[in-house]
Design a protein around this motif. Structure first.
Motif, PDB file in Angstrom:
ATOM      1  N   ASP B  23       0.731  -1.059   0.092  1.00  0.00           N
ATOM      2  CA  ASP B  23      -0.159  -0.115  -0.026  1.00  0.00           C
ATOM      3  C   ASP B  23       0.890   1.285   0.288  1.00  0.00           C
ATOM      4  O   ASP B  23       0.131   2.021   0.638  1.00  0.00           O
ATOM      5  CB  ASP B  23      -1.027   0.228   0.763  1.00  0.00           C
ATOM      6  N   LEU B  24       2.122   0.991  -0.634  1.00  0.00           N
ATOM      7  CA  LEU B  24       3.008   1.997  -0.398  1.00  0.00           C
ATOM      8  C   LEU B  24       2.816   2.155  -1.899  1.00  0.00           C
ATOM      9  O   LEU B  24       3.050   1.950  -2.828  1.00  0.00           O
ATOM     10  CB  LEU B  24       4.077   2.027  -0.149  1.00  0.00           C
ATOM     11  N   PHE B  25       2.832   4.044  -2.091  1.00  0.00           N
ATOM     12  CA  PHE B  25       2.427   4.667  -3.848  1.00  0.00           C
ATOM     13  C   PHE B  25       3.461   5.922  -3.786  1.00  0.00           C
ATOM     14  O   PHE B  25       3.698   6.089  -3.156  1.00  0.00           O
ATOM     15  CB  PHE B  25       1.184   4.735  -4.308  1.00  0.00           C
ATOM     16  N   ASN B  26       4.044   5.763  -5.017  1.00  0.00           N
ATOM     17  CA  ASN B  26       4.912   6.707  -5.887  1.00  0.00           C
ATOM     18  C   ASN B  26       3.669   7.935  -6.400  1.00  0.00           C
ATOM     19  O   ASN B  26       2.667   7.115  -7.336  1.00  0.00           O
ATOM     20  CB  ASN B  26       6.403   6.137  -6.990  1.00  0.00           C
ATOM     21  N   LEU B  27       4.359   9.201  -6.275  1.00  0.00           N
ATOM     22  CA  LEU B  27       2.804  10.123  -6.765  1.00  0.00           C
ATOM     23  C   LEU B  27       3.996  11.229  -7.205  1.00  0.00           C
ATOM     24  O   LEU B  27       4.768  11.118  -6.658  1.00  0.00           O
ATOM     25  CB  LEU B  27       2.022  10.723  -5.681  1.00  0.00           C
ATOM     26  N   ASP B  28       4.257  11.162  -8.434  1.00  0.00           N
ATOM     27  CA  ASP B  28       4.292  12.281  -9.401  1.00  0.00           C
ATOM     28  C   ASP B  28       3.782  12.801 -10.666  1.00  0.00           C
ATOM     29  O   ASP B  28       2.242  12.153 -10.582  1.00  0.00           O
ATOM     30  CB  ASP B  28       5.743  11.621 -10.092  1.00  0.00           C
ATOM     31  N   GLN B  29       3.768  13.884 -11.117  1.00  0.00           N
ATOM     32  CA  GLN B  29       3.352  15.006 -12.510  1.00  0.00           C
ATOM     33  C   GLN B  29       2.343  13.820 -13.309  1.00  0.00           C
ATOM     34  O   GLN B  29       1.255  13.510 -13.799  1.00  0.00           O
ATOM     35  CB  GLN B  29       4.244  15.690 -13.193  1.00  0.00           C
ATOM     36  N   ARG B  30       3.207  12.589 -12.917  1.00  0.00           N
ATOM     37  CA  ARG B  30       2.224  11.301 -14.563  1.00  0.00           C
ATOM     38  C   ARG B  30       0.783  10.684 -14.398  1.00  0.00           C
ATOM     39  O   ARG B  30      -0.030  10.328 -14.746  1.00  0.00           O
ATOM     40  CB  ARG B  30       3.186  10.566 -14.607  1.00  0.00           C
ATOM     41  N   TYR B  31       0.505  10.909 -12.686  1.00  0.00           N
ATOM     42  CA  TYR B  31      -0.396  10.729 -12.244  1.00  0.00           C
ATOM     43  C   TYR B  31      -1.525  11.650 -11.592  1.00  0.00           C
ATOM     44  O   TYR B  31      -1.967  11.843 -10.689  1.00  0.00           O
ATOM     45  CB  TYR B  31      -0.449   9.139 -10.831  1.00  0.00           C
ATOM     46  N   GLY B  32      -1.317  12.602 -12.335  1.00  0.00           N
ATOM     47  CA  GLY B  32      -2.025  13.398 -11.086  1.00  0.00           C
ATOM     48  C   GLY B  32      -1.492  15.096 -11.927  1.00  0.00           C
ATOM     49  O   GLY B  32      -0.279  15.691 -12.373  1.00  0.00           O
ATOM     50  N   SER B  33      -2.019  16.152 -10.727  1.00  0.00           N
ATOM     51  CA  SER B  33      -1.866  18.082 -11.465  1.00  0.00           C
ATOM     52  C   SER B  33      -1.520  18.407 -10.179  1.00  0.00           C
ATOM     53  O   SER B  33      -2.671  17.945  -9.218  1.00  0.00           O
ATOM     54  CB  SER B  33      -2.387  18.207 -11.906  1.00  0.00           C
ATOM     55  N   ILE B  34      -0.476  19.223  -9.608  1.00  0.00           N
ATOM     56  CA  ILE B  34      -1.313  20.344  -8.349  1.00  0.00           C
ATOM     57  C   ILE B  34      -1.527  21.720  -9.019  1.00  0.00           C
ATOM     58  O   ILE B  34      -0.358  22.258  -9.779  1.00  0.00           O
ATOM     59  CB  ILE B  34       0.707  19.981  -7.192  1.00  0.00           C
ATOM     60  N   GLY B  35      -2.203  22.088  -8.946  1.00  0.00           N
ATOM     61  CA  GLY B  35      -2.871  23.700  -9.549  1.00  0.00           C
ATOM     62  C   GLY B  35      -3.200  24.703  -8.487  1.00  0.00           C
ATOM     63  O   GLY B  35      -3.425  24.058  -7.255  1.00  0.00           O
ATOM     64  N   PHE B  36      -3.119  26.287  -8.608  1.00  0.00           N
ATOM     65  CA  PHE B  36      -3.778  26.569  -7.773  1.00  0.00           C
ATOM     66  C   PHE B  36      -4.183  27.711  -8.644  1.00  0.00           C
ATOM     67  O   PHE B  36      -3.953  28.007  -9.197  1.00  0.00           O
ATOM     68  CB  PHE B  36      -2.338  27.193  -6.681  1.00  0.00           C
ATOM     69  N   THR B  37      -4.982  28.627  -7.660  1.00  0.00           N
ATOM     70  CA  THR B  37      -5.473  29.330  -8.394  1.00  0.00           C
ATOM     71  C   THR B  37      -5.357  31.333  -7.060  1.00  0.00           C
ATOM     72  O   THR B  37      -5.493  30.763  -6.217  1.00  0.00           O
ATOM     73  CB  THR B  37      -7.101  29.886  -8.488  1.00  0.00           C
TER      74      THR B  37
END
Lengths: 179, 194
Positions: B23-37
């Motif tokens: 249950d340990l997962f690597n996260l990076d830009q391939r799997y999502g996005s981080i945005g802000f406004t």
């Protein structure tokens, strides 16, 4: 130097003369602000934003004035021809391209007419379109200023006579002492 | 829907995969996005994002509240759709990416509100300043991949912060103090026996 009353003053009613000078003033002001707003450093973000909004508002005014003048000219039966027609083309096309450039900008800053009225953008942000439109808007704006300057020089030259004619008149008025 | 999920799996290699533990997962830009406004005069807003980030998500299925998340975003990659604005944002008035190249969020507890809503309690560090920040996570979509025997879950994560809390006080008239975070991520879990 004698300045003859021009066709402009002899024939155009006051309202059309006033609109002409308002157009000239707003074009010059808008062009000047364009130079300043692009030179203002990005850290002066508020000033830059306000100058851009003022520039866009002036551009919309120029387009509205050009349309009004065309309508008045059409009603008077003296639509512009030759270089004057090209001036009108640029007075409409340059603001229109400016508006489209602003609308296509990826940053999605709205066009706020004198910070009061939000002008809807009819196209979506598009980086490629923005990159294509921006230089065309800039070059045609320079072309508008150049054509307006040439128009002014030509009108002035007609009013005062050609340089050769002025020299001839001057020679008549002050004949040389030499035989 | 399951067929669609399987097709997505076949054509897009964007799913986070198990790292070292179940249950340990690597996260990076391939799997999502981080945005802000941020807002401008309340009249319009600007979007920004972090094109580069990486992190780890440790999901404890038996004790979800003990799940952990640790994400580092590359401050030198922060971008807005305006080159001058990007330069400004990376500069000393904002992220000061030259001196603080990493923006880090460490979530050390996850509270389930209901079946699809969670609160992530943690701390956000920007410019070397660390402040508590609670994020709201919502499970948007869940599907099974029978081929790989996995479950796919799409989450959106939102949060609000005051940029002045992190020393970013420039242009208070033009740029709102409140910043909204919008994070999207997709994770893949080994299917649970039913």
């Amino acid at each position: 130097m004698t300045v003859r009353p021009s066709w402009f003053r002899r024939r155009l009613p006051r309202i059309r003369r006033n609109l002409h000078w308002w157009t000239a003033a707003l074009v010059l002001l808008g062009f000047t602000i364009a130079w300043i707003m692009t030179a203002v450093p990005v850290r002066e973000l508020l000033l830059k934003f306000l100058l851009f909004q003022l520039h866009k508002s002036l551009g919309l005014c120029v387009a509205a004035l050009a349309l009004t003048r065309l309508a008045l000219a059409w009603r008077a039966g003296d639509l512009p021809r030759g270089s004057r027609a090209w001036l009108y083309v640029l007075l409409l096309v340059v603001p229109a391209l400016g508006y489209l450039t602003a609308a296509a900008a990826p940053i999605e800053v709205p066009t706020l007419f004198f910070l009061v009225l939000r002008i809807p953008h009819i196209i979506a942000p598009d980086q490629a379109l923005f990159d294509a439109l921006r230089p065309v808007h800039e070059y045609l704006a320079i072309g508008l200023i150049a054509l307006a300057a040439w128009h002014a020089v030509r009108v002035r030259s007609r009013a005062t006579g050609s340089p050769a004619l002025r020299m001839a008149r001057s020679a008549d008025a002050h004949p040389s002492a030499e035989p | 829907m399951k067929i669609l999920s399987a097709m997505i799996l076949c054509v897009t290699p964007i799913l986070a995969g198990p790292a070292h533990a179940a249950d340990l997962f690597n996260l990076d830009q391939r799997y999502g996005s981080i945005g802000f406004t941020v807002e401008h005069f309340g009249a319009f807003h600007s979007l920004g994002n972090f094109p580069r980030f990486m992190g780890k998500l440790l999901i404890d299925r038996l004790h979800p509240e003990q799940s952990k998340i640790d994400v580092e975003a590359d401050a030198t990659s922060v971008t807005v759709p305006w080159p001058d604005g990007t330069e400004l944002l990376r500069g000393p008035d904002f992220f000061d990416a030259t001196h603080h190249a990493v923006v880090r969020y460490v979530g050390d507890a996850i509270k389930a509100i209901d079946a699809t809503h969670y609160k992530i309690l943690g701390r956000l560090e920007i410019r070397g300043i660390s402040r508590p920040l609670t994020l709201d996570a919502t499970l948007q979509h869940e599907s099974d991949d029978p081929v790989k025997g996995t479950e796919i879950a799409d989450f959106t994560v939102t949060g609000n912060l005051s940029r002045s809390d992190f020393g970013m006080t420039a242009d208070p008239v033009m740029i709102s103090d409140q910043v909204k975070l919008m994070i999207a991520t997709r994770i893949e879990l080994p299917a649970q026996p039913r």
